[in-house]
Design an enzyme around this catalytic site. Structure first.
Site, short mmCIF file in Angstrom:
data_model
loop_
_atom_site.label_atom_id
_atom_site.label_comp_id
_atom_site.label_asym_id
_atom_site.label_seq_id
_atom_site.Cartn_x
_atom_site.Cartn_y
_atom_site.Cartn_z
N LYS A 18 28.91 -13.04 -54.92
CA LYS A 18 29.75 -13.21 -53.73
C LYS A 18 31.04 -12.41 -53.81
O LYS A 18 31.56 -11.96 -52.79
CB LYS A 18 30.09 -14.70 -53.53
CG LYS A 18 28.92 -15.51 -52.99
CD LYS A 18 29.43 -16.81 -52.39
CE LYS A 18 28.30 -17.65 -51.84
NZ LYS A 18 28.77 -18.98 -51.40
N LYS A 61 16.54 -13.34 -51.62
CA LYS A 61 16.40 -14.67 -51.03
C LYS A 61 16.88 -14.67 -49.58
O LYS A 61 17.76 -13.89 -49.21
CB LYS A 61 17.14 -15.72 -51.87
CG LYS A 61 18.62 -15.69 -51.75
CD LYS A 61 19.27 -16.93 -52.38
CE LYS A 61 20.77 -16.83 -52.12
NZ LYS A 61 21.57 -17.92 -52.60
N LYS A 102 22.24 -16.90 -45.48
CA LYS A 102 23.07 -16.97 -44.28
C LYS A 102 23.83 -15.67 -44.06
O LYS A 102 24.20 -15.34 -42.95
CB LYS A 102 24.11 -18.09 -44.43
CG LYS A 102 23.53 -19.48 -44.36
CD LYS A 102 24.58 -20.52 -44.75
CE LYS A 102 24.04 -21.92 -44.58
NZ LYS A 102 24.95 -22.95 -45.12
P1 AMP Z 1 24.14 -23.30 -48.76
O1 AMP Z 1 23.82 -22.88 -47.41
O2 AMP Z 1 24.42 -22.16 -49.68
O3 AMP Z 1 25.16 -24.39 -48.81
O4 AMP Z 1 22.80 -23.95 -49.33
C1 AMP Z 1 22.39 -25.25 -48.96
C2 AMP Z 1 21.13 -25.62 -49.70
O5 AMP Z 1 20.04 -24.77 -49.32
C3 AMP Z 1 21.25 -25.49 -51.23
O6 AMP Z 1 20.56 -26.57 -51.84
C4 AMP Z 1 20.55 -24.20 -51.51
O7 AMP Z 1 20.00 -24.16 -52.83
C5 AMP Z 1 19.45 -24.20 -50.47
N1 AMP Z 1 19.01 -22.83 -50.16
C6 AMP Z 1 19.79 -21.84 -49.68
N2 AMP Z 1 19.07 -20.70 -49.51
C7 AMP Z 1 17.80 -20.99 -49.91
C8 AMP Z 1 16.58 -20.24 -49.98
N3 AMP Z 1 16.52 -18.97 -49.58
N4 AMP Z 1 15.47 -20.88 -50.45
C9 AMP Z 1 15.52 -22.18 -50.83
N5 AMP Z 1 16.64 -22.94 -50.79
C10 AMP Z 1 17.77 -22.37 -50.34
#
Ligand code: AMP
Ligand code: TRP
Length: 345
Positions: free
Chosen positions: A115, A207, A210
């Site tokens: 990041k 991956k 967002k």
């Molecule tokens: P975040 O949006 O970074 O707060 O992520 C929220 C949740 O979604 C966390 O548990 C992440 O590990 C999961 N997550 C985010 N991106 C992915 C992805 N591409 N595949 C699986 N889980 C994800």
């Protein structure tokens, strides 16, 4: 070893573009765990501001994640749904953890490196300390289980290291004040599930995220049926037909990703998907994938829109959740202060 009350905690950042990876890797698991655990689900707004956020968008995104939680089936009455900044104990415990965690531990965090990018000197101090706040989120409830996607594994290991070091550094004080040999549980990551790592639709080695500049890389809750169809049809594939067995997916990351997504959305084993579509061209498989994605995501998006049309209701859910969260966090924080040796009024 002390036995801890079983409790689930997890968080999602309100940073917009909530996508299929968030759903399959995290939120859908949150829903399932409600039957077996007491659950606390948090919209981590303080984590969101570790990178610049527009205030009005942040407010809208906090409501969006809350709406997604509810629309996906989280019950905010039986369990707790709230936003992090309403419970000050998270920040209080994070400071103590900043004094427990070692700089060397944080230097190993790959998410910070990703990041912060090349200009690391210009990253916020908050982005660097992000994992100590995450440990505080979990441990201020003395949560034992944390469902997350695979990308959060390293942060969870750091949370365990922090809990362990706190227990060790203050062992004598903990025994004297509580009579037990550990104050914090070592939280266990729950990373199983059909799709702990959903990949980008444009590149099967990255991956789904967002922050990917291409909107075609992800399916989001904001996509209508047409958008889902367009994105799936444009998804990168290779020229071979689908294999009929899992071994045939190796070295084919895009094929593997689409099959994994289909299996997770349709709630069937991957082998069954391969048995059904083995030998088929991607064009026909993609049509089936569009159908299952629209069938699963369509009703959730519709419910989210309905909920988001009434922000006062969402805010009331968060307020109620925060009050109940604080009831758990406050006595934990008071004990921490006693253990550390602070004087409380
Ligand atoms: P975040 O949006 O970074 O707060 O992520 C929220 C949740 O979604 C966390 O548990 C992440 O590990 C999961 N997550 C985010 N991106 C992915 C992805 N591409 N595949 C699986 N889980 C994800
Ligand atoms: N870091 C997590 C993510 O980006 C979000 C998060 C913050 C979290 N605090 C947490 C997840 C505590 C689990 C537990 O996905």
């Amino acid at each position: 070893m002390t036995a801890f009350h079983q409790r689930v905690f997890s968080g999602v950042q309100p940073t917009g573009n909530l996508h299929l990876g968030n759903y399959l890797g995290a939120i859908r698991r949150f829903v399932d765990l409600q039957d077996s655990y007491e659950c606390i689900y948090c919209v981590v707004d303080m984590h969101a501001i570790t990178v610049a956020q527009d205030p009005a968008e942040l407010t809208a995104n906090i409501r969006e994640v809350t709406a997604a939680f509810i629309a996906c089936g989280i019950d905010p009455k039986k369990h707790i749904v709230f936003n992090q900044s309403q419970v000050a104990e998270h920040a209080e415990l994070a400071w103590i953890f900043n004094c427990i965690a070692r700089i060397g531990w944080l230097n190993r965090m790959t998410q910070f490196k990703e990041k912060a990018g090349k200009d690391r000197e210009n990253a916020s101090v908050g982005l660097y300390a992000y994992p100590t706040l995450m440990a505080a989120d979990i441990l201020v409830y003395r949560a034992t289980h944390v469902p997350v996607g695979e990308d959060q594994k390293q942060h969870l290991e750091l949370s365990r290291d922090i809990a362990q070091k706190f227990n060790n550094d203050y062992a004598a004080s903990i025994t004297r004040l509580t009579g037990s040999d550990a104050f914090f549980p070592l939280p266990e990551p729950l990373i199983q599930g059909p799709a702990p790592r959903v990949m980008s639709l444009r590149d099967g080695t990255k991956k789904m995220s967002k922050s990917d500049p291409s909107d075609y890389s992800r399916l989001t809750f904001a996509d209508d049926a047409d958008a889902i169809a367009q994105k799936v049809r444009k998804a990168k594939t290779d020229p071979e037909p689908l294999p009929s067995e899992a071994a045939g997916l190796s070295g084919r990351p895009e094929a593997e990703n689409l099959v994994t997504i289909y299996a997770a959305l349709a709630d069937v084993p991957r082998d069954a998907v391969l048995a059904q579509f083995g030998g088929a061209q991607f064009s026909s498989f993609k049509n089936a994938l569009v159908d299952v994605a629209v069938a699963k995501l369509g009703p959730i998006s519709a419910e989210m829109k309905k909920l988001q049309a009434d922000p006062a209701h969402i805010d009331a859910v968060l307020r109620d959740g925060s009050i109940r969260a604080r009831e758990i966090a406050r006595p934990v924080m008071e004990s921490v202060k006693d253990i550390v040796g602070f004087i409380r009024g």
